[in-house]
Design an enzyme around this catalytic site. Sequence first.
Site, PDB file in Angstrom:
ATOM      1  N   ASP A   1      -1.324  -0.536  18.311  1.00  0.00           N
ATOM      2  CA  ASP A   1      -0.858   0.370  17.225  1.00  0.00           C
ATOM      3  C   ASP A   1      -0.746   1.668  17.637  1.00  0.00           C
ATOM      4  O   ASP A   1       0.126   2.377  17.776  1.00  0.00           O
ATOM      5  CB  ASP A   1      -1.749   0.004  16.101  1.00  0.00           C
ATOM      6  CG  ASP A   1      -1.753   1.093  15.017  1.00  0.00           C
ATOM      7  OD1 ASP A   1      -0.825   0.996  14.179  1.00  0.00           O
ATOM      8  OD2 ASP A   1      -2.279   2.111  15.048  1.00  0.00           O
TER       9      ASP A   1
ATOM     10  N   THR B   1       1.024  -1.046  -0.328  1.00  0.00           N
ATOM     11  CA  THR B   1      -0.271   0.080  -0.019  1.00  0.00           C
ATOM     12  C   THR B   1       0.917   1.288   0.184  1.00  0.00           C
ATOM     13  O   THR B   1       0.557   2.182  -0.775  1.00  0.00           O
ATOM     14  CB  THR B   1      -1.073   0.008   1.326  1.00  0.00           C
ATOM     15  OG1 THR B   1      -1.604  -1.111   1.408  1.00  0.00           O
ATOM     16  CG2 THR B   1      -1.949   1.158   1.296  1.00  0.00           C
ATOM     17  N   VAL B   2       1.722   1.304   1.011  1.00  0.00           N
ATOM     18  CA  VAL B   2       2.553   2.450   1.091  1.00  0.00           C
ATOM     19  C   VAL B   2       3.452   2.624  -0.016  1.00  0.00           C
ATOM     20  O   VAL B   2       3.802   3.701  -0.682  1.00  0.00           O
ATOM     21  CB  VAL B   2       3.300   2.602   2.573  1.00  0.00           C
ATOM     22  CG1 VAL B   2       4.043   4.023   2.571  1.00  0.00           C
ATOM     23  CG2 VAL B   2       2.281   2.463   3.551  1.00  0.00           C
TER      24      VAL B   2
ATOM     25  N   LYS C   1       6.162   1.889  12.813  1.00  0.00           N
ATOM     26  CA  LYS C   1       6.233   2.047  14.206  1.00  0.00           C
ATOM     27  C   LYS C   1       6.518   0.813  15.033  1.00  0.00           C
ATOM     28  O   LYS C   1       6.979   0.846  16.326  1.00  0.00           O
ATOM     29  CB  LYS C   1       4.987   2.749  14.778  1.00  0.00           C
ATOM     30  CG  LYS C   1       3.597   1.716  14.383  1.00  0.00           C
ATOM     31  CD  LYS C   1       2.487   2.330  13.907  1.00  0.00           C
ATOM     32  CE  LYS C   1       1.911   1.228  12.605  1.00  0.00           C
ATOM     33  NZ  LYS C   1       1.321   1.642  11.466  1.00  0.00           N
TER      34      LYS C   1
ATOM     35  N   GLY D   1      -0.220   8.813  10.292  1.00  0.00           N
ATOM     36  CA  GLY D   1      -0.322   8.988   8.684  1.00  0.00           C
ATOM     37  C   GLY D   1       0.146   9.957   8.124  1.00  0.00           C
ATOM     38  O   GLY D   1       1.339  10.701   8.314  1.00  0.00           O
TER      39      GLY D   1
ATOM     40  N   ILE E   1      -0.485  13.199   8.905  1.00  0.00           N
ATOM     41  CA  ILE E   1      -0.465  14.661   9.842  1.00  0.00           C
ATOM     42  C   ILE E   1       1.268  14.720  10.170  1.00  0.00           C
ATOM     43  O   ILE E   1       1.756  13.897  10.874  1.00  0.00           O
ATOM     44  CB  ILE E   1      -1.299  14.295  11.096  1.00  0.00           C
ATOM     45  CG1 ILE E   1      -2.739  13.971  10.751  1.00  0.00           C
ATOM     46  CG2 ILE E   1      -1.383  15.562  11.874  1.00  0.00           C
ATOM     47  CD1 ILE E   1      -3.562  13.755  12.020  1.00  0.00           C
TER      48      ILE E   1
ATOM     49  N   GLY F   1     -12.731  -3.247   4.651  1.00  0.00           N
ATOM     50  CA  GLY F   1     -11.299  -2.871   4.632  1.00  0.00           C
ATOM     51  C   GLY F   1     -10.654  -1.740   5.481  1.00  0.00           C
ATOM     52  O   GLY F   1      -9.446  -1.579   5.664  1.00  0.00           O
TER      53      GLY F   1
ATOM     54  N   GLY G   1      -3.457   5.142   5.048  1.00  0.00           N
ATOM     55  CA  GLY G   1      -3.822   5.081   3.745  1.00  0.00           C
ATOM     56  C   GLY G   1      -2.566   5.218   2.865  1.00  0.00           C
ATOM     57  O   GLY G   1      -1.608   5.630   3.122  1.00  0.00           O
TER      58      GLY G   1
ATOM     59  N   LYS H   1       2.623   4.170  18.360  1.00  0.00           N
ATOM     60  CA  LYS H   1       2.857   5.702  18.078  1.00  0.00           C
ATOM     61  C   LYS H   1       3.112   6.480  18.953  1.00  0.00           C
ATOM     62  O   LYS H   1       3.941   7.515  19.098  1.00  0.00           O
ATOM     63  CB  LYS H   1       1.675   5.815  17.158  1.00  0.00           C
ATOM     64  CG  LYS H   1       1.243   4.923  16.035  1.00  0.00           C
ATOM     65  CD  LYS H   1      -0.127   5.408  15.381  1.00  0.00           C
ATOM     66  CE  LYS H   1      -0.309   4.604  14.249  1.00  0.00           C
ATOM     67  NZ  LYS H   1      -1.818   4.480  13.798  1.00  0.00           N
TER      68      LYS H   1
HETATM   69  N1  LIG Z   1      -1.039   0.896   4.950  1.00  0.00           N
HETATM   70  C1  LIG Z   1      -1.103   2.136   5.739  1.00  0.00           C
HETATM   71  O1  LIG Z   1      -1.893   2.845   5.544  1.00  0.00           O
HETATM   72  C2  LIG Z   1       0.069   2.355   6.596  1.00  0.00           C
HETATM   73  C3  LIG Z   1       0.023   3.664   7.630  1.00  0.00           C
HETATM   74  C4  LIG Z   1       1.015   3.902   8.026  1.00  0.00           C
HETATM   75  C5  LIG Z   1       2.208   3.137   8.519  1.00  0.00           C
HETATM   76  N2  LIG Z   1       2.090   2.040   7.780  1.00  0.00           N
HETATM   77  C6  LIG Z   1       3.192   1.283   7.881  1.00  0.00           C
HETATM   78  O2  LIG Z   1       3.943   1.212   6.592  1.00  0.00           O
HETATM   79  C7  LIG Z   1       4.727  -0.178   6.562  1.00  0.00           C
HETATM   80  C8  LIG Z   1       4.043  -0.760   5.339  1.00  0.00           C
HETATM   81  O3  LIG Z   1       2.730  -1.010   5.482  1.00  0.00           O
HETATM   82  P1  LIG Z   1       1.697  -1.754   4.019  1.00  0.00           P
HETATM   83  O4  LIG Z   1       0.462  -1.266   4.191  1.00  0.00           O
HETATM   84  O5  LIG Z   1       2.351  -0.756   2.968  1.00  0.00           O
HETATM   85  O6  LIG Z   1       2.078  -2.862   4.011  1.00  0.00           O
HETATM   86  P2  LIG Z   1       1.747  -3.883   2.947  1.00  0.00           P
HETATM   87  O7  LIG Z   1       0.728  -3.646   1.860  1.00  0.00           O
HETATM   88  O8  LIG Z   1       1.487  -5.437   3.496  1.00  0.00           O
HETATM   89  O9  LIG Z   1       3.208  -4.080   1.934  1.00  0.00           O
HETATM   90  C9  LIG Z   1       4.334  -4.774   2.463  1.00  0.00           C
HETATM   91  C10 LIG Z   1       5.624  -4.981   1.381  1.00  0.00           C
HETATM   92  O10 LIG Z   1       6.436  -5.497   1.925  1.00  0.00           O
HETATM   93  C11 LIG Z   1       6.948  -6.577   0.931  1.00  0.00           C
HETATM   94  N3  LIG Z   1       7.690  -7.522   1.615  1.00  0.00           N
HETATM   95  C12 LIG Z   1       7.144  -8.338   2.782  1.00  0.00           C
HETATM   96  N4  LIG Z   1       8.176  -9.246   3.143  1.00  0.00           N
HETATM   97  C13 LIG Z   1       9.362  -8.814   2.253  1.00  0.00           C
HETATM   98  C14 LIG Z   1      10.635  -9.258   2.266  1.00  0.00           C
HETATM   99  N5  LIG Z   1      11.016 -10.361   3.016  1.00  0.00           N
HETATM  100  N6  LIG Z   1      11.352  -8.766   1.229  1.00  0.00           N
HETATM  101  C15 LIG Z   1      11.303  -7.821   0.495  1.00  0.00           C
HETATM  102  N7  LIG Z   1       9.917  -7.159   0.665  1.00  0.00           N
HETATM  103  C16 LIG Z   1       9.080  -7.682   1.309  1.00  0.00           C
HETATM  104  C17 LIG Z   1       5.612  -7.089   0.215  1.00  0.00           C
HETATM  105  O11 LIG Z   1       6.078  -7.674  -0.832  1.00  0.00           O
HETATM  106  P3  LIG Z   1       4.655  -8.238  -1.844  1.00  0.00           P
HETATM  107  O12 LIG Z   1       3.870  -7.143  -2.225  1.00  0.00           O
HETATM  108  O13 LIG Z   1       5.565  -8.925  -3.000  1.00  0.00           O
HETATM  109  O14 LIG Z   1       4.115  -9.300  -1.086  1.00  0.00           O
HETATM  110  C18 LIG Z   1       4.911  -5.698   0.115  1.00  0.00           C
HETATM  111  O15 LIG Z   1       5.022  -5.190  -1.146  1.00  0.00           O
HETATM  112  C19 LIG Z   1       4.375  -0.958   7.658  1.00  0.00           C
HETATM  113  O16 LIG Z   1       5.372  -0.738   8.626  1.00  0.00           O
HETATM  114  C20 LIG Z   1       2.832  -0.207   8.261  1.00  0.00           C
HETATM  115  O17 LIG Z   1       2.806  -0.436   9.712  1.00  0.00           O
HETATM  116  C21 LIG Z   1       1.077   1.593   6.979  1.00  0.00           C
END
Ligand SMILES: NC(=O)c1ccc[n+]([C@@H]2O[C@H](COP(=O)([O-])OP(=O)(O)OC[C@H]3O[C@@H](n4cnc5c(N)ncnc54)[C@H](OP(=O)(O)O)[C@@H]3O)[C@@H](O)[C@H]2O)c1
Length: 428
Positions: free
Chosen positions: A203, A14-15, A107, A136, A138, A189, A304, A207
């Site tokens: 969570d 996502t990010v 985090k 996020g 902010i 979702g 997001g 933070k």
């Molecule tokens: N989503 C949010 O709104 C949000 C908000 C604030 C903070 N965050 C933080 O941002 C971070 C990422 O969140 P996300 O929602 O983007 O997670 P996500 O959608 O689950 O994406 C994780 C990514 O990491 C990759 N990955 C996992 N294991 C790996 C490995 N061993 N080697 C290389 N790549 C690997 C995955 O690859 P594949 O795609 O190939 O499986 C995927 O692309 C987390 O720490 C989360 O807490 C997220």
Amino acid sequence: MSEPLRLGLAGLGTVGTGIVRIVQENAACLAARAGRPIEIGAISARSRSRDRGVDLSRYAWEDDPVALARRDDIDLVIEVIGGEDGPAKATATAAINAGKHFVTANKAMLARHGQALAEAAEARGVALRFEAAVAGGIPVVKSLIEGLAANRITRVMGVMNGTCNYILTEMERTGAPYAQVLEAAQKLGYAEADPSFDVGGVDAAQKLALLAAAAFGTRVDYEGMTVEGIERVSIADIEHAAELGYRIKLLGVARLTPRGLETRTQPCLVPSTSPIGTLEGVTNMVVLEGDFAGRIVMSGPGAGEGPTASAIMGDVVDIARGLIFPPFGQPAASLCHAPRAGTSGEAAYYLRFALADRPGVLARIAAALGESGVSIDRMRQGAHPGTTAPVLIVTHRCGRPALDRAVSVIETLDVCHDVPVVLRIEDV
Ligand SMILES: NC(=O)c1ccc[n+]([C@@H]2O[C@H](COP(=O)([O-])OP(=O)(O)OC[C@H]3O[C@@H](n4cnc5c(N)ncnc54)[C@H](OP(=O)(O)O)[C@@H]3O)[C@@H](O)[C@H]2O)c1
């Protein structure tokens, strides 16, 4: 124009995808603001073949994010894999050891390893930035560390988990119980299949642990936090709170008190008319209080693709500008081991008892509270069909230990028919 800043992007979920979009769509404004182009050099994820809806063909690929972090053609590593340890921690360590700047949204990792990683980054003279890890989109870390740097911060608080706020506001709006609203949130979702990190308060606590370190110059102390989630918030309490002029929010509060550092995440009542009391849905709100600046209230999307990627890229632009300072705003070695406050400071409390509906019962409750030094501000009896009556009490300000003593006495009375509910009313 100067040499480009070359990014290594570990994680394309996502990010990560959002980061690619910003770099591609806003290249001109990024370059203008940073004073140099910002380019992605190499990327890493688990699956190379997955279609992620963005053009990745021009970037070098690494199966292993650690190898990505060590590449000579990368200046700055962005970690958006997630997880406390594992590949995220290995990537962070490799990047910093290789002398690369490091930006993360993680985090969970920083709540556990923030101190060690900050020390390592400072020793190597590289930046470690984590704006995206808290609330996020902010810019709260930046506000604390930069904008409010001249202030002694007296309190940091906020609603920092959109899932919980969504569930609580939906319970209030629809009158549906927690389990039903959680299930609907999962379908939409807004909640993970395993929601425990969000609804259990973890969570938000992670933070808050990071914000407390930046606010008070203390070491990140996630283990010292009081962490309570929203699982036991009932529709009855949401409705009774509303009748009394309050709303229930999962609030994170951090204060440095004479007793020590008080950091807690718990459901609290807040006045419905306060800024936090008006917060709806997944929106986050953070309140920062400085001794000279006063109260700063910021709200916006706490998660997001777009907001989180925006926060990451804000950090990247800062680094491109040459803004390198200690991750928590002062040298990591100078962050102090604050003692833990133990109990929370005085507050008014909302109490709900299920009591036998017969004469003299309320007097016994008042007496039990009075014997512990807890005085009653307001008391009301709710409507009830049977022999058990819901009784709501708002106390005057009191200490939690005194209140707990009184409640444990009341629990043993034969007129008390259920476990009492105790919720803090936060001064917001
Ligand atoms: N989503 C949010 O709104 C949000 C908000 C604030 C903070 N965050 C933080 O941002 C971070 C990422 O969140 P996300 O929602 O983007 O997670 P996500 O959608 O689950 O994406 C994780 C990514 O990491 C990759 N990955 C996992 N294991 C790996 C490995 N061993 N080697 C290389 N790549 C690997 C995955 O690859 P594949 O795609 O190939 O499986 C995927 O692309 C987390 O720490 C989360 O807490 C997220």
